[in-house]
Design an enzyme around this catalytic site. Structure first.
Site, PDB file in Angstrom:
ATOM      1  CG  HIS A  73      -5.369   3.570   0.665  1.00 54.07           C
ATOM      2  ND1 HIS A  73      -4.959   2.267   0.503  1.00 54.07           N
ATOM      3  CD2 HIS A  73      -6.597   3.646   0.096  1.00 54.07           C
ATOM      4  CE1 HIS A  73      -5.904   1.586  -0.142  1.00 54.07           C
ATOM      5  NE2 HIS A  73      -6.907   2.401  -0.400  1.00 54.07           N
ATOM      6  CB  SER A 126      -9.109   0.189  -0.494  1.00 58.66           C
ATOM      7  OG  SER A 126      -8.439   0.310  -1.706  1.00 58.66           O
ATOM      8  CG  ASP A 170      -2.299   0.551   0.948  1.00 56.97           C
ATOM      9  OD1 ASP A 170      -2.381   1.765   0.703  1.00 56.97           O
ATOM     10  OD2 ASP A 170      -3.289  -0.203   0.969  1.00 56.97           O
TER      11      ASP A 170
END
Length: 781
Positions: free
Chosen positions: A229, A562, A156
């Site tokens: 994220h 996600s 990520d």
């Protein structure tokens, strides 16, 4: 079902002409060199080379020195090789000219050459919602000594190590099998790793080769996460329990990951301009060598043939090494045929809602109250006793315009100042629309869904008072504005509401099947919570992710596949801790065959985009049920050679198959009659275009992982277009009979114009092992 008919002819044509559709991004680098990934046959290394890296270097030198390079000087391999691969697969990533690519393709040992491609990210309550935590306690079944031996690699944007979700109190030293390390860089030292974050690496050479050098003054060229994220997904997988977690008062409670005792290894592969396949492949290769047990990959790049999809190839190698790979399905819903990451050896995860919402209210000037959702918390509150003028710069939701969507530069301050602006979803991020309204002097925003989003409500942490509403409510508000000369409204916010019914619901944005590469493999595999998920956040960015947002929070609420992917990754870690010898296929089988397909009102799962029942093309096998998955009774196991046989049955040529035979020098044994005979937990029967074919027979083998002496009987759904017979109808297991093969025969009664859905269930007094079934009749050409 009509939405599938519209694209059915496209599906048939596409199946015969599938090619690369992921974005090729090597042209942006200001050089005529481009990055290519070169797959090598490890068995072809000449004896004169001591190791594979020496062989690769010699090969690149030979092709780059054969002619004058594009810069006008003699070519060489200095700085041309950016990565060498040797664990999940074998090969090299190198910067080459078009002429050099032509030469390297003819070099001995080269199996395939593909351009570097770009992938994109697929952007508290969930443990309780999933049954992993009791209502009155933070204790869970996941706290046992074996948890600590499981390492989850998260590919990520990195990690924010100071988050309390990565506290390692009470944890023992990293497991003995762990070989990873913590790389250092700006803002990240070895002390930032601990017994929770046991590894952290960065991969940027492919990104820099395509986009130029990373500006280290504005971006951390280290494992530190300034996007948020990666921190969010890592904490969702295995975050430690944090009491009092919240986003500015919303979703207050104890935040924890699915497997809070598991370790995290952060592999930073995504940067400001995207995530590149050469970096992703290197991270997969390195993670497998480091000793991860699970890989969580919340990103994707469209769809491509199995052998052309770098992530698919890398995941195959990881699977061969016993690593479970979980990938997000994509946020392309509700359009059909919008899935990414569809390889059968990865778990493809769609998104669903939970029973938690963040309601907000719109009070119109007529006194009518309407409900939406919001995470707004700020100083710019609207008075509940005052009405504010409404304004809308569009005609209706079916004829969107730049100004109706509140795109940057489209709003006139004179018509917006002091008013609540109605904005349609589309094109720009939801929170950015609020920024545009704020900059134009608006005092609030009503964000209306269009047909693409339906009635789904996704809450956002806006910079001004704003409420999101469904399509039907949006139409009502627009009608009110159109029919009232001095239309007014006000907005108020109700905080957090629990026990929402119905839930779960399949998220409108969650990508949908069918699987365009192989109709015989049903995708997505499962759905998991992916809407309004609270988890750890970076300290470098505000909760809206806008550069103008000066707020800082320890947690944030995000939505996307996600977010659903790390839920499955974490549950897979739990299963691995209880069953350390289970294969990746067995773990996925447990997740799929125990999934449920009814909401908390005992009705079939619904599709948020249409408020109608969802199908396996939307929810796969169903919604994950972690406690059931720990004890599934039976599993459908698949080994690496069986997956390879599936590829053989798909008609891949020897030159295409060779990228999957890196470890065992695999060859086709033709043990599968067709792709549908892969021992997959879901069953998809495809009748070809010819009406002469009226019978399709498929086979499955189940392995007993429950009590040694067990008996199961079969229950089969009724189908309108075909009869279905399962033989044998009962399964009798003993201490010596652990595996049983059964046959499923589909006989056409009446060809249907759309797929039919149902299930085959093996059940006894304790276990219910459910396989979704899809029957498809391809239209005559």
């Amino acid at each position: 079902m009509a939405k599938y008919l519209a694209k059915w002819w496209f599906l048939v044509v596409f199946l015969s002409s599938i090619g690369i559709t992921i974005i090729t991004c090597t042209d942006s680098f200001p050089s005529t060199y481009k990055t290519y990934i070169i797959y090598m046959d490890k068995w072809a290394k000449p004896q004169e080379f001591n190791d594979h890296n020496q062989w690769y270097s010699s090969m690149i030198k030979s092709v780059t020195s054969a002619a004058i390079n594009p810069q006008g000087d003699a070519g060489g391999n200095e700085d041309r090789i950016i990565y060498s691969y040797g664990t999940a697969f074998h090969g090299v990533a190198a910067r080459l000219s078009d002429e050099e690519v032509e030469r390297v393709q003819h070099h001995d040992g080269v199996m395939a050459v593909f351009p570097d491609t770009m992938y994109q990210l697929h952007t508290t309550r969930s443990p309780l919602f999933l049954g992993l935590e009791r209502q009155d306690s933070t204790s869970t079944l996941s706290y046992n000594p074996f948890d600590y031996d499981v390492v989850v690699g998260v590919l990520d944007t990195g990690v924010w190590p100071e988050s309390p979700s990565f506290n390692d109190s009470g944890m023992t030293a990293a497991p003995a099998h762990w070989r990873g390390t913590c790389e250092v860089g700006r803002g990240f030292t070895r002390r930032h790793c601990n017994k929770k974050i046991v590894g952290a690496r960065v991969f940027y050479r492919g990104y820099e080769a395509a986009s130029g050098k990373i500006n280290e003054q504005v971006e951390y060229k280290s494992p530190r996460d300034q996007d948020g994220h990666g921190t969010h997904t890592a904490a969702t997988v295995a975050g430690a329990p944090v009491r009092g977690a919240n986003l500015m008062g919303y979703a207050y409670g104890t935040a924890r990951g699915m497997a809070p005792g598991a370790r995290i290894a952060a592999y930073k592969v995504c940067w400001t301009g995207g995530c590149f396949s050469s970096d992703i492949l290197t991270a997969v290769d390195r993670a497998v060598a480091d000793g991860v047990n699970v890989l969580s990959i919340s990103l994707g790049g469209g769809i491509s043939s199995y052998f052309r999809d770098s992530l698919s190839v890398g995941a195959f190698g990881a699977m061969e090494k016993g690593v479970f790979v979980s990938c997000s399905a994509g946020n392309g819903g509700p359009d059909p045929i919008s899935l990414t990451n569809v390889s059968p050896w990865v778990a493809t995860v769609g998104a669903s809602t939970m029973d938690r919402d963040f309601p907000a209210t719109i009070k119109l000037g007529t006194g009518q109250y309407l409900t939406g959702a919001s995470l707004y918390k700020g100083r710019r509150n609207l008075s509940p006793n005052k009405q504010y003028p409404l304004v809308y710069h569009g005609s209706n939701s079916t004829n969107l315009t730049p100004s109706s969507m509140c795109l940057e530069g489209t709003l006139d301050r004179h018509s917006v100042a002091g008013k609540i602006v109605i904005c349609d979803r589309g094109i720009s991020p939801r929170v950015e629309k609020g920024q545009v309204v704020k900059d134009a002097g608006g005092v609030g925003m009503i964000l209306t869904n269009t047909a693409a989003n339906g009635e789904e409500l996704v809450a956002d942490c806006h910079l001004l008072p704003a409420v999101a509403v469904g399509e039907s409510t949006g139409k009502l508000i627009k009608q009110h504005y159109a029919t009232h000369r001095d239309a007014t409204a006000t907005l108020s916010f109700q905080g957090t509401k629990l026990k929402i019914r119905p839930s779960p619901v399949v998220a409108a944005f969650s990508s949908r099947g069918p699987n365009i590469l192989s109709l015989e493999i049903l995708k997505p595999d499962v759905v998991a919570p992916g809407v309004n998920i609270l988890a750890a956040w970076t300290g470098a960015l505000g909760p809206s992710s806008l550069p103008t947002d000066g707020r800082r929070t320890k947690f944030n609420i995000l939505s996307g596949t996600s977010m659903s992917c790390p839920h499955v990754s974490g549950v897979a870690a739990l299963i691995k801790s209880k069953h350390p010898n289970w294969s990746p296929a067995a773990i996925k089988s447990a997740l799929m065959t125990t999934a449920y397909i009814h909401d908390n009102m005992q009705n079939p799962l619904k599709d948020a985009s249409s408020a109608t029942p969802s199908t396996p093309y939307d929810h796969g096998a169903g919604h994950i049920n972690p406690l059931k998955a720990l004890d599934p009774g039976l599993v459908y196991d698949i080994g690496a050679q069986e997956y390879f046989e599936f590829l053989c049955a798909q008609g891949l040529t020897s030159s295409e198959l060779v990228v999957f035979s890196k470890f065992a020098n695999r060859r086709c044994r033709h043990s599968l009659r067709n792709g549908g005979d892969l021992n997959y937990p879901a069953i998809s029967a495809v009748f070809p275009e010819s009406t002469n074919v009226t019978v399709v027979t498929l086979h499955r083998t189940v392995t007993n992982v429950g009590p040694p002496v067990s008996s199961y009987r079969v229950v089969v759904s009724a189908f309108k277009g075909a009869s279905v017979r399962v033989e044998p109808a009962t399964l009798e297991f003993s201490s010596t009979v652990k595996k049983i093969t059964y046959k499923v025969t589909f006989v056409t009664k009446s060809r249907q114009s759309t797929p039919e859905f149902g299930a085959i269930i093996w059940k006894n007094a304790v276990h219910k092992v459910r396989s979704p079934v899809v029957i498809t009749w391809l239209p005559p050409l």
